[in-house]
Enzyme design. Sequence first.
Site, PDB file in Angstrom:
ATOM      1  N   ALA A   1       0.845  -1.188   0.000  1.00 58.47           N
ATOM      2  CA  ALA A   1       0.000   0.000   0.000  1.00 58.47           C
ATOM      3  C   ALA A   1       0.887   1.246   0.000  1.00 58.47           C
ATOM      4  CB  ALA A   1      -0.905  -0.008   1.230  1.00 58.47           C
TER       5      ALA A   1
ATOM      6  N   ASP B   1       1.312   3.358   2.242  1.00 60.96           N
ATOM      7  CA  ASP B   1       2.014   3.532   3.520  1.00 60.96           C
ATOM      8  C   ASP B   1       3.085   2.469   3.764  1.00 60.96           C
ATOM      9  OD1 ASP B   1       0.521   1.282   4.055  1.00 60.96           O
ATOM     10  OD2 ASP B   1      -0.584   2.141   5.749  1.00 60.96           O
ATOM     11  N   GLY B   2       3.281   1.585   2.799  1.00 58.43           N
ATOM     12  CA  GLY B   2       4.302   0.562   2.907  1.00 58.43           C
ATOM     13  C   GLY B   2       3.823  -0.762   3.454  1.00 58.43           C
ATOM     14  N   SER B   3       2.596  -0.835   3.941  1.00 64.02           N
ATOM     15  CA  SER B   3       2.071  -2.092   4.476  1.00 64.02           C
ATOM     16  C   SER B   3       1.835  -3.091   3.353  1.00 64.02           C
ATOM     17  CB  SER B   3       0.766  -1.852   5.245  1.00 64.02           C
ATOM     18  OG  SER B   3      -0.219  -1.282   4.401  1.00 64.02           O
ATOM     19  N   ALA B   4       1.991  -4.372   3.672  1.00 66.69           N
ATOM     20  CA  ALA B   4       1.858  -5.423   2.662  1.00 66.69           C
ATOM     21  C   ALA B   4       0.398  -5.647   2.290  1.00 66.69           C
ATOM     22  CB  ALA B   4       2.459  -6.714   3.181  1.00 66.69           C
TER      23      ALA B   4
END
Length: 400
Positions: free
Chosen positions: A63, A65-68
């Site tokens: 995403a 925000d860097g979340s998987a």
Amino acid sequence: MNTTTDSAPETLRDSMVDTVKESGYARSSGVEAAMRAVPRHAFVHEATLEGAYADIAVITKRAADGSALSCASVPTVVAMMLDQLDVRPGDNILEIGAGTGYNAALLAVLTGPNGRVTTVDIDEEVTTGARRGLDATGNQHVQVTTRDGALGAPENGPYDRIIVTVGAWDLPAAWREQLAPGGRLVVPLRWRGQTRSVAFVRDGDRLVSDRTDLCGFIPMIGQEGEQTGTIDTGGLVSLYFDIDQGIDPAALRGVLDQPRSTVWSEVTVGPTDSFDGVWLNLTATDAGTCRIAAEDEAVASGLCTPVIGWRTPAITDGTSLAYVTYRRIDGPERRSELGAIGHGPARQQLAERLCAQVIVWNRDRDHQPSIDAYPAGTTVAAPPAGVVIDKLDARLVLSP
């Protein structure tokens, strides 16, 4: 991104499977053979060749925000769930969560030329990538569908086996309805702050568990049954709990600043011993079970000292709580004693209650409570010493 190394893919793949087997998974000859046959590197272009065959997850989409958002699961977890699924030649299989397509390719090998595999994912970018990997590895016969996984794929059912490869907080009715009588559903199910891969067998409208194993998965979109809130003024310690529990983090705010009661169990564990069974058993015996997570600053200051900072079982009761802690035991074996710390008016009682469950677990560390899942609203009494957990689409009945 795959690059050339000194090791051939076949050699790396065999080494990966050897590691999986040393961990106690790929127990059946079929799962082992499938993992030795399917080229994982053809599905995880984001990894190097050696990375594709390491026992790690490979993130394939993030995403902003860097979340998987999507990944190829750790090979040992893949093997564990396939062991639970117990695929037979000729089975009709539904997979919820297409991922890279690698798991669907393994399923195609397991079910053989007379079987059928359908994989479903809500994200079109994910299904496009899965389709590409499956086609490149000769699995054009696997059906890939872009759809909300909660709906299943009724057009190809009923299914002998359904496997869910995303973290699920609930059990949508479609999964049970599309599963053939006696069929198996394997799902990474989340309750009371933990996630377990649960193997269910359908018995009428009831799903009966026969095995649970600890795991972790990217959560399924649209299932928001877990809540969280901080319980200290600095926002360093959080509780994770389910919507049916009625836990109020605001009522616990500042409880960690109150006097504590510490109770020790005389149960010890070594550095490689798993004690997650304490948590699993707690969920079947104590309705207040939840998860406590403390930032490093909170642990360093002594405000909160859970056995594992970011994921430790706790129990709550109104304005009191207790959580599992530990202390080092002097000696060459590097063992630790498990105990419980309680805060609030009922701190001693809760700490003793939690510590008692550590002792029960120690008597039979391999014991697993039974889990029955019914359609939501089904009239069913809680078993003696058991717990009923209400989700939106399912009612879980846990018996210790």
